[in-house]
Design an enzyme around this catalytic site. Sequence first.
Site, short mmCIF file in Angstrom:
data_model
loop_
_atom_site.label_atom_id
_atom_site.label_comp_id
_atom_site.label_asym_id
_atom_site.label_seq_id
_atom_site.Cartn_x
_atom_site.Cartn_y
_atom_site.Cartn_z
N TRP A 24 -8.12 -5.58 3.25
CA TRP A 24 -7.11 -6.07 2.73
C TRP A 24 -7.55 -7.54 1.93
O TRP A 24 -8.07 -8.30 2.69
CB TRP A 24 -5.96 -6.35 3.62
CG TRP A 24 -4.88 -6.79 3.08
CD1 TRP A 24 -3.95 -6.73 1.68
CD2 TRP A 24 -3.65 -7.87 3.54
NE1 TRP A 24 -3.03 -7.36 1.53
CE2 TRP A 24 -2.79 -7.87 2.77
CE3 TRP A 24 -3.68 -8.49 4.96
CZ2 TRP A 24 -1.46 -8.75 2.99
CZ3 TRP A 24 -2.61 -9.15 5.20
CH2 TRP A 24 -1.52 -9.48 4.23
N ASP A 52 -10.95 0.69 6.91
CA ASP A 52 -9.69 1.15 6.30
C ASP A 52 -9.59 0.41 5.01
O ASP A 52 -9.76 -0.77 4.78
CB ASP A 52 -8.88 0.48 7.29
CG ASP A 52 -7.22 0.62 6.81
OD1 ASP A 52 -6.80 1.59 6.75
OD2 ASP A 52 -6.71 -0.62 6.30
N TYR A 57 -4.78 -2.28 -2.37
CA TYR A 57 -5.50 -3.52 -2.35
C TYR A 57 -6.08 -3.58 -3.42
O TYR A 57 -7.14 -2.85 -4.08
CB TYR A 57 -6.58 -3.12 -1.06
CG TYR A 57 -5.84 -3.06 0.27
CD1 TYR A 57 -4.39 -3.34 0.58
CD2 TYR A 57 -6.67 -2.69 1.48
CE1 TYR A 57 -3.99 -3.05 1.67
CE2 TYR A 57 -6.27 -2.38 2.75
CZ TYR A 57 -4.76 -2.66 2.99
OH TYR A 57 -4.10 -2.16 3.95
N HIS A 115 1.50 4.62 3.27
CA HIS A 115 1.39 3.16 3.51
C HIS A 115 2.66 2.52 4.21
O HIS A 115 2.54 1.64 5.24
CB HIS A 115 0.95 2.18 2.30
CG HIS A 115 0.51 1.02 2.36
ND1 HIS A 115 -0.44 0.71 1.43
CD2 HIS A 115 0.50 0.12 3.30
CE1 HIS A 115 -1.00 -0.67 1.80
NE2 HIS A 115 -0.35 -0.61 3.04
N GLN A 167 -0.60 3.14 11.66
CA GLN A 167 -1.28 1.71 11.32
C GLN A 167 -0.01 0.76 11.40
O GLN A 167 0.87 1.02 10.68
CB GLN A 167 -1.77 1.84 10.23
CG GLN A 167 -2.84 0.57 10.01
CD GLN A 167 -3.82 0.57 8.75
OE1 GLN A 167 -3.33 -0.48 7.84
NE2 GLN A 167 -4.58 1.41 8.58
N TYR A 195 -3.43 -3.63 12.38
CA TYR A 195 -3.70 -4.58 11.32
C TYR A 195 -3.44 -6.12 11.56
O TYR A 195 -2.33 -6.30 12.32
CB TYR A 195 -3.38 -4.07 9.99
CG TYR A 195 -2.01 -4.14 9.55
CD1 TYR A 195 -1.40 -5.35 8.99
CD2 TYR A 195 -0.83 -3.02 9.56
CE1 TYR A 195 -0.04 -5.29 8.72
CE2 TYR A 195 0.17 -2.87 9.22
CZ TYR A 195 0.68 -4.39 8.79
OH TYR A 195 2.01 -4.43 8.42
#
Length: 281
Positions: A24, A52, A57, A115, A167, A195
């Site tokens: 990210w 990942d 991103y 996502h 996630q 994350y």
Amino acid sequence: MPSTIRTTTLPSGEAVPVLGQGTWKMGEDFSRHADEVNALKLGLDLGMTLIDTAEMYASGGAEEVVADAIAGRRDEVFLVSKVLPSNASRIGVPAACDRSLRHLRTDRIDLYLLHWPGSLPLAETVEAFDALKKAGKIRHWGVSNFDTHEMEELVSLPAGDSVQTNQILYNLSQRGPEFDLAPWSRQRGIPLMAYSPVDQGVLARNTTLEAIAARHNATAAQLALAWLMAQDGVIAIPKAGRQEHIRQNVAALDIELTSEDSAEIDRAFPPPTRKRGLQMI
């Protein structure tokens, strides 16, 4: 994979490292491109073979950083990417996947995630994921930012029980998932992928963690990471754009928390006593 990298197991039976590499905010500034690529390469060298990323991103820029990092060593990598919920339709998912494959310069994604929950029918997304699996474009699929009730809805769908991971935002500042989502996931053997494990750097400046970390000749950030990786069925994916940071993350695997450490951490960051809505950033 070096023996220092512990693994956890996906529902498919495949073992993946409990410490991976997040991306990210990578790919946003080309002046940092070489450093970001070299950091990811070093991470691979040290056994952090799970990387990942996401189509969101840097609008595919992070995927292009990953492509440069894994060039010539694709088979070493467990590659994770994500599709935006606005693209999660029967038609949108394969189109998004093809774009990610082009950015990543590969023929398959190992784990493809939705996502976050969106307005499109979840059953349609699962159907599209299943079709991508059959086509060989993805090997597994999962979700991101799903709370317990959303996971329950997911696994009730046809083929929904093929989900491999969820996630989520999970760290010492955000322990809400421990009340119900983490136990629910462990019971079903579905790992959580955490994350922002150091809460975007906030935990790295925490004085309590600094004091405990000093007993281990470590930093507060390393302690926060070690605590997270000690949780059963959790994969941490910190982002590190510099090689020094990569080495520090790997060194966190060597920290063994004592019962005294854990008690101090719980006093400073109390575990939840009631349901809290899942947070996301």
